[in-house]
Motif scaffolding. Structure first.
Motif, PDB file in Angstrom:
ATOM      1  N   SER A 111     -15.302 -15.424  -6.588  1.00 15.39           N
ATOM      2  CA  SER A 111     -13.855 -15.538  -6.408  1.00 15.39           C
ATOM      3  C   SER A 111     -13.553 -16.741  -5.530  1.00 15.39           C
ATOM      4  CB  SER A 111     -13.307 -14.260  -5.763  1.00 15.39           C
ATOM      5  OG  SER A 111     -12.025 -14.484  -5.216  1.00 15.39           O
ATOM      6  N   GLU A 194     -11.961  -2.205  -2.450  1.00 17.31           N
ATOM      7  CA  GLU A 194     -10.555  -2.500  -2.163  1.00 17.31           C
ATOM      8  C   GLU A 194     -10.270  -3.963  -2.463  1.00 17.31           C
ATOM      9  OE1 GLU A 194      -8.357  -2.735   1.984  1.00 17.31           O
ATOM     10  OE2 GLU A 194      -8.714  -0.642   1.432  1.00 17.31           O
ATOM     11  N   ARG A 195      -9.116  -4.254  -3.033  1.00 15.38           N
ATOM     12  CA  ARG A 195      -8.778  -5.609  -3.431  1.00 15.38           C
ATOM     13  C   ARG A 195      -8.673  -6.533  -2.217  1.00 15.38           C
ATOM     14  NH1 ARG A 195      -3.822  -7.507  -7.458  1.00 15.38           N
ATOM     15  NH2 ARG A 195      -4.364  -9.724  -7.471  1.00 15.38           N
ATOM     16  N   HIS A 196      -9.172  -7.764  -2.407  1.00 18.42           N
ATOM     17  CA  HIS A 196      -9.154  -8.748  -1.328  1.00 18.42           C
ATOM     18  C   HIS A 196      -7.919  -9.634  -1.419  1.00 18.42           C
ATOM     19  CE1 HIS A 196     -10.644 -11.817   1.453  1.00 18.42           C
ATOM     20  NE2 HIS A 196     -10.251 -12.717   0.570  1.00 18.42           N
ATOM     21  N   TYR A 197      -7.250  -9.787  -0.275  1.00 19.79           N
ATOM     22  CA  TYR A 197      -6.108 -10.708  -0.193  1.00 19.79           C
ATOM     23  C   TYR A 197      -6.443 -11.773   0.845  1.00 19.79           C
ATOM     24  CZ  TYR A 197      -3.534  -7.310  -2.942  1.00 19.79           C
ATOM     25  OH  TYR A 197      -3.124  -6.480  -3.951  1.00 19.79           O
ATOM     26  N   LYS A 254       0.975  -8.182   0.957  1.00 19.25           N
ATOM     27  CA  LYS A 254       0.137  -7.280   0.161  1.00 19.25           C
ATOM     28  C   LYS A 254      -0.770  -6.452   1.057  1.00 19.25           C
ATOM     29  CE  LYS A 254       1.519  -8.358  -3.967  1.00 19.25           C
ATOM     30  NZ  LYS A 254       2.155  -7.333  -4.848  1.00 19.25           N
TER      31      LYS A 254
END
Length: 266
Positions: A111, A194-197, A254
């Motif tokens: 990513s 968990e989604r990374h921001y 977010k």
């Protein structure tokens, strides 16, 4: 000042190059150590870093040519003189950033946002250490001052003291690294999957840009108005600040939602 570190086999080894080499080496090792923190594939990340390193060097040198284009065009042989001029900090960051973006776009394992966050503190650390190479070399000097902070450089006549902007950059960069690491502890995903921001990278670019804008007037190359109107660096900084602010604001909004503790109604 100590521009020459030593001579070996008739070759001059300058302090500037050695210190920047050490800074870059430490940064690369630290980035590799930080890859697991963001769950990044080590082999693919290293491949991207290797290519980005080449474009970082290309960008660093290209900006030197662009900013002094008239001098090089007047004497094209200077293009081959690697000892002339130096490396451009903003060009290096731009080259690494853009090449990483392109490669990560086509990668299924790495990513771009995670890689940026992993690389941000080491990148700023490079500046914090590398600027001492500038100080030892006597380049990137500040304007004359009567402040107690003033430093006398050998090329100046007696009684002339200048702002040691190289040291200012270094101290501020070390502070920025500390801020980034403190913020990182609070924003990393708390649960696996968990989604990374991304927060660390845009914050790093904002703080770096602010550092350049505030310290720039103390450098020995004109007023702020002249810098902004003529320098590619400061045009880039003025573009980066609002873009990174939007990126950071989006990520924080977010994160607030993701980390929000649900209210239990009874």
């Amino acid at each position: 000042m100590h521009p020459t570190l030593f001579h070996i086999l008739g070759l001059r080894i300058d302090t500037y190059s050695v210190i920047w080499f050490i800074a870059l080496s430490l940064a690369i090792v630290w980035v590799i150590k930080r890859l697991p923190l963001y769950g990044l594939d080590e082999y693919e990340s290293r491949r991207i870093m290797a290519v980005s390193f080449f474009f970082m060097l290309l960008g660093a040198r290209s900006f030197e040519y662009i900013q002094n284009w008239n001098q090089y065009m007047a004497n094209p042989s200077l293009f081959l003189d690697i000892n002339r001029g130096g490396v451009h900090e903003f060009g290096a960051l731009s080259g690494a950033f853009l090449s990483s973006l392109l490669m990560c776009t086509f990668s299924k394992k790495v990513s771009f946002l995670k890689l940026c966050d992993a690389a941000a503190p080491p990148a700023i650390l490079t500046i914090a250490i590398g600027r001492w190479g500038c100080f030892m070399n006597g380049c990137c000097v500040g304007i004359p001052t009567r402040s107690f902070l003033g430093v006398h450089f050998p090329f100046d006549r007696a009684g002339i003291f200048r702002h040691p902007v190289q040291i200012y950059y270094s101290i501020i960069a070390f502070v920025i690294v500390g801020i980034l690491l403190a913020v990182e502890k609070r924003v990393l995903p708390r649960q696996k999957g968990e989604r990374h921001y991304s927060v660390v990278a845009p914050l790093a670019i904002i703080l770096y840009s602010m550092m350049r804008l505030f310290v720039a007037p103390l450098r020995n190359h004109g007023t702020m108005a002249r810098l902004i109107s003529r320098s590619l660096t400061y045009r880039g900084v003025m573009i980066a600040l609002p873009l990174m602010s939007l990126w950071l604001a989006y990520s924080l909004s977010k994160l607030k939602t993701v980390h929000e503790v649900p209210t239990i109604h009874r």
